[in-house]
Design an enzyme around this catalytic site. Structure first.
Site, short mmCIF file in Angstrom:
data_model
loop_
_atom_site.label_atom_id
_atom_site.label_comp_id
_atom_site.label_asym_id
_atom_site.label_seq_id
_atom_site.Cartn_x
_atom_site.Cartn_y
_atom_site.Cartn_z
N TYR A 60 -0.73 -40.66 41.42
CA TYR A 60 -0.69 -40.55 42.88
C TYR A 60 -0.19 -39.16 43.24
O TYR A 60 1.01 -38.86 43.10
CB TYR A 60 0.23 -41.61 43.49
CG TYR A 60 -0.25 -43.04 43.37
CD1 TYR A 60 -1.56 -43.35 43.03
CD2 TYR A 60 0.61 -44.09 43.63
CE1 TYR A 60 -1.99 -44.66 42.93
CE2 TYR A 60 0.19 -45.41 43.55
CZ TYR A 60 -1.11 -45.69 43.19
OH TYR A 60 -1.54 -46.99 43.11
N SER A 219 -5.45 -53.69 60.40
CA SER A 219 -4.09 -53.53 60.91
C SER A 219 -4.02 -53.84 62.40
O SER A 219 -2.94 -54.06 62.94
CB SER A 219 -3.61 -52.08 60.69
OG SER A 219 -4.38 -51.18 61.49
#
Length: 336
Positions: A60, A219
């Protein structure tokens, strides 16, 4: 922020964990710029609320996320730091330009990756260690065997898996006890229900479900007009393109009606749905701010009755999403 004491098992061989884990990837990469100070404050707030499982990956932002998680742990109160369980994915190969160049599951590479992760995180062991995607050139038995050796040496506590199919799960579990499979699971991504979920349940392996809000798509705040920064995963994700996006946002609006009737947010009802799938499933929330963390934790206070579940199913039926969850080249590495 309410502190919840309820826990869920991380597989038959693993520890019990808080019912929600914190996925830290977005604090470093894939979804636009993030504020480092706010990210660390969010990790601290999560630990303060009782969250135990922190998920990261050595690739990441090429180690940035592990360094961030390490800093958050180092600066947290001792009692909170000690409750944290860190899950690390390894094996994805990157170029200096951020390109993805494959996966490496060779035993020597597994141990090399672990050595660097331990240093960046500032810990003496990794709680759950897993290859991010199956290396097609290395049998899973060899990769898992190397993790098992790290467990014997005290550097790792539990074997994990990530985004693999039922056959690979069984082969891995025959090599060493597997605590957990990390895989995408949400109202828009239900592919594990037919074969993978029954397999892990048969073997006593839990699921940490990532993408529970489908990268922000469900969301309740994502709009078709949103401008994405360069490198944002959603700029090339099939579900966020053209007619696919418009269709998927129509599903969100149907879900919003269910959420409004329940008096909760769209995100909360989406997370609560994943929580309702079983005690052996731990949703990973990708909150990058304390505000979003607070909203996500509110899902723990949402009780879904049979009528609510029926309404959710009608709003977002299984298989209703338009577009694959990854671009075609990335899909080729999943579920094998």
């Amino acid at each position: 922020m309410t502190t919840h004491t309820h826990t869920r098992p991380l597989g038959a061989t693993g520890p019990r964990v808080f019912p929600l884990g914190l996925g830290c990837m977005g604090m470093s990469a894939m979804y636009g710029d993030a504020d480092r100070a706010e990210s660390i404050a969010t990790v601290h707030a999560a630990l303060e609320a009782g969250v135990t499982l922190l998920d990261t990956g050595d690739f990441y932002a090429m180690g940035h996320n592990e360094l961030l998680v390490g800093e958050a742990l180092r600066t947290a109160p001792a009692a909170r730091r000690e409750q944290a369980l860190v899950s690390v994915k390894f094996g994805a190969l990157r170029g200096p330009d951020g390109s993805w160049t494959g996966y490496d599951g060779r035993p020597a590479a597994v141990k090399n990756f672990a050595a660097y992760s331990l240093q960046r995180l500032g810990v003496d062991h990794i709680d759950v260690y897993r290859i991010a995607r199956l290396d097609p050139d290395v049998p899973i038995e060899e990769t898992v065997g190397a993790i098992a050796e790290l467990i014997e040496q005290g550097y790792v506590r539990h074997v994990g898996l990530s985004e693999v199919g039922a056959d690979t799960v069984r082969r891995a579990a025959a090599t060493a006890p597997v605590a957990d499979l990390q895989i995408e699971y949400s109202l828009l991504s239900r592919g594990i229900e037919d074969e993978i979920l029954p397999t892990v349940r048969d073997l006593g392996i839990s699921v940490t479900a990532y993408g529970v809000l489908s990268r922000g798509l469900i969301s309740g705040r994502y709009t078709a007009e949103r401008q994405l920064s360069q490198g944002d995963f959603r700029s090339f994700s099939p579900r966020f393109q053209g007619d696919n996006l418009r269709h998927n946002l129509s599903l969100v609006e149907a879900l919003r009606q269910v959420a409004d009737d329940k008096g909760v947010s769209v995100a909360q009802i989406a997370i609560a749905w994943v929580l309702s799938r079983g005690e052996d499933i731990v949703p990973l929330i990708g909150a990058r701010t304390r505000e979003r963390l607070t909203e996500s934790l509110g899902a723990l206070d949402v009780t879904l009755e049979a009528a609510d579940l029926d309404a959710i199913e009608k709003a977002v039926p299984a298989g209703a999403a338009a577009g694959e969850r990854y671009p075609a080249p990335m899909m080729a590495h999943l579920g094998r």
